[in-house]
Design a protein around this motif. Structure first.
Motif, short mmCIF file in Angstrom:
data_model
loop_
_atom_site.label_atom_id
_atom_site.label_comp_id
_atom_site.label_asym_id
_atom_site.label_seq_id
_atom_site.Cartn_x
_atom_site.Cartn_y
_atom_site.Cartn_z
N PRO A 116 12.36 -15.29 14.63
CA PRO A 116 12.34 -13.90 14.15
C PRO A 116 13.66 -13.20 14.44
N LEU A 117 14.13 -12.39 13.50
CA LEU A 117 15.41 -11.69 13.65
C LEU A 117 15.28 -10.17 13.75
N LEU A 118 14.06 -9.65 13.71
CA LEU A 118 13.89 -8.19 13.75
C LEU A 118 13.24 -7.74 15.06
N LYS A 119 13.48 -8.46 16.12
CA LYS A 119 12.91 -8.10 17.42
C LYS A 119 13.45 -6.75 17.88
N GLY A 120 12.63 -6.05 18.67
CA GLY A 120 13.03 -4.74 19.19
C GLY A 120 12.57 -3.59 18.32
N LYS A 121 11.99 -3.90 17.17
CA LYS A 121 11.47 -2.86 16.28
C LYS A 121 9.95 -2.82 16.40
N LYS A 122 9.39 -1.65 16.14
CA LYS A 122 7.94 -1.49 16.15
C LYS A 122 7.47 -1.23 14.73
N GLY A 123 6.22 -1.60 14.47
CA GLY A 123 5.67 -1.42 13.14
C GLY A 123 4.30 -0.81 13.14
N LEU A 124 4.03 0.00 12.13
CA LEU A 124 2.73 0.62 11.92
C LEU A 124 2.39 0.46 10.45
N ILE A 125 1.13 0.12 10.19
CA ILE A 125 0.67 -0.03 8.81
C ILE A 125 -0.52 0.90 8.60
N ILE A 126 -0.51 1.61 7.47
CA ILE A 126 -1.62 2.49 7.10
C ILE A 126 -2.06 2.11 5.70
N ASN A 127 -3.33 1.69 5.59
CA ASN A 127 -3.89 1.27 4.30
C ASN A 127 -5.09 2.12 3.92
N THR A 128 -5.29 2.24 2.62
CA THR A 128 -6.50 2.86 2.08
C THR A 128 -7.12 1.89 1.09
N TYR A 129 -8.44 2.05 0.90
CA TYR A 129 -9.12 1.27 -0.15
C TYR A 129 -10.39 2.00 -0.55
N GLY A 130 -10.95 1.62 -1.68
CA GLY A 130 -12.11 2.31 -2.22
C GLY A 130 -13.43 1.85 -1.64
N ALA A 131 -13.53 0.61 -1.20
CA ALA A 131 -14.77 0.10 -0.60
C ALA A 131 -15.00 0.79 0.74
N SER A 132 -16.20 0.67 1.26
CA SER A 132 -16.47 1.26 2.57
C SER A 132 -15.89 0.38 3.67
N GLY A 158 9.37 -10.65 14.06
CA GLY A 158 9.70 -10.10 15.37
C GLY A 158 9.39 -8.64 15.56
N ILE A 159 8.84 -7.98 14.54
CA ILE A 159 8.47 -6.57 14.66
C ILE A 159 7.16 -6.49 15.45
N GLU A 160 7.12 -5.61 16.44
CA GLU A 160 5.91 -5.45 17.26
C GLU A 160 4.93 -4.52 16.56
N PRO A 161 3.77 -5.03 16.11
CA PRO A 161 2.79 -4.14 15.47
C PRO A 161 2.09 -3.29 16.53
N VAL A 162 2.22 -1.96 16.42
CA VAL A 162 1.59 -1.08 17.40
C VAL A 162 0.21 -0.62 16.96
N ASP A 163 -0.05 -0.61 15.65
CA ASP A 163 -1.36 -0.21 15.15
C ASP A 163 -1.44 -0.53 13.66
N HIS A 164 -2.66 -0.60 13.17
CA HIS A 164 -2.91 -0.83 11.74
C HIS A 164 -4.15 -0.03 11.39
N LEU A 165 -3.95 1.07 10.68
CA LEU A 165 -5.05 1.95 10.31
C LEU A 165 -5.57 1.58 8.92
N LEU A 166 -6.90 1.46 8.82
CA LEU A 166 -7.55 1.12 7.57
C LEU A 166 -8.57 2.22 7.25
N PHE A 167 -8.39 2.88 6.12
CA PHE A 167 -9.29 3.96 5.72
C PHE A 167 -10.03 3.56 4.44
N GLY A 168 -11.34 3.44 4.55
CA GLY A 168 -12.15 3.06 3.41
C GLY A 168 -12.78 4.24 2.71
N SER A 169 -13.34 3.96 1.54
CA SER A 169 -14.07 4.94 0.72
C SER A 169 -13.23 6.16 0.35
N VAL A 170 -11.92 6.02 0.28
CA VAL A 170 -11.07 7.19 0.07
C VAL A 170 -11.29 7.85 -1.29
#
Length: 193
Positions: A116-132, A158-170
């Motif tokens: 990995p070449l992107l060490k030292g960075k942090k990552g956050l992902i936020i997703n939405t979807y229609g299902a519950s 090498g990115i450190e994932p700090v969280d991954h938010l998933l929001f359903g039924s949007v």
């Protein structure tokens, strides 16, 4: 340091746009520098072409890829905001990953395999979807989404994932539920950044 938001939703009035606005305002209120790369607004070209890989093999990065790689290099946090469509990310974001998270920039190969070449960075992902959320949780989709991005993309590069938010039924919840979702976004940002 900069916070980079990579945003992939084509509609200005979408709930994803409200999430983007919440993330951007929350970070700016804390005095943080924020860069937003709205892939639809920038008309990002997602198709990895033979001439792209031919150029990269000889050390010449196509200009549109280099611009995105520079934003990543200059950022300490990378935040992806996008909807789940057909159990996956929008094609424009997949193309962004294909072209921008390239060999020699995001990873390389060593004697023991991928490096990995992107060490030292942090990552956050936020997703939405229609299902519950309950439906996707019961069939393992939420776990699959997290594995694909948190491990398969962030971990691999090498990115450190700090969280991954998933929001359903949007598409079917009321405004109060959406406000609660935005509150969770704000709480997550305050916790990690």
């Amino acid at each position: 340091m900069k916070k980079l938001i990579v945003f992939a939703h084509q509609h200005q009035e979408s709930f994803n746009r409200a999430i983007l606005d919440q993330v951007e305002s929350s970070l700016r209120e804390k005095g943080q520098e924020v860069i937003v790369r709205d892939l639809y607004k920038t008309n990002f070209q997602p198709v990895l072409k033979p001439e792209d890989t031919d150029s990269m093999k000889v050390g010449k990065i196509p200009e549109d890829i280099k611009i995105e790689q520079d934003f990543i290099s200059e950022s300490d946090v990378i935040i992806f905001i996008y909807p789940i469509w057909w159990s996956n990310m929008p094609a424009i974001l997949k193309g962004y990953l294909d072209r921008v998270f390239s060999f020699g920039f995001a990873y390389t190969m060593g004697d023991q395999g991928a490096v990995p070449l992107l060490k030292g960075k942090k990552g956050l992902i936020i997703n939405t979807y229609g299902a519950s959320e309950e439906q996707y949780e019961s069939i393992g989709m939420n776990r699959a989404f997290k594995t694909t991005m948190d491990v398969g993309v962030f971990g691999f590069t090498g990115i450190e994932p700090v969280d991954h938010l998933l929001f359903g039924s949007v598409t079917t919840v009321d405004d109060l539920a959406r406000k609660e979702m935005l509150g969770k976004v704000r709480e997550t940002l305050n916790k990690h950044f």
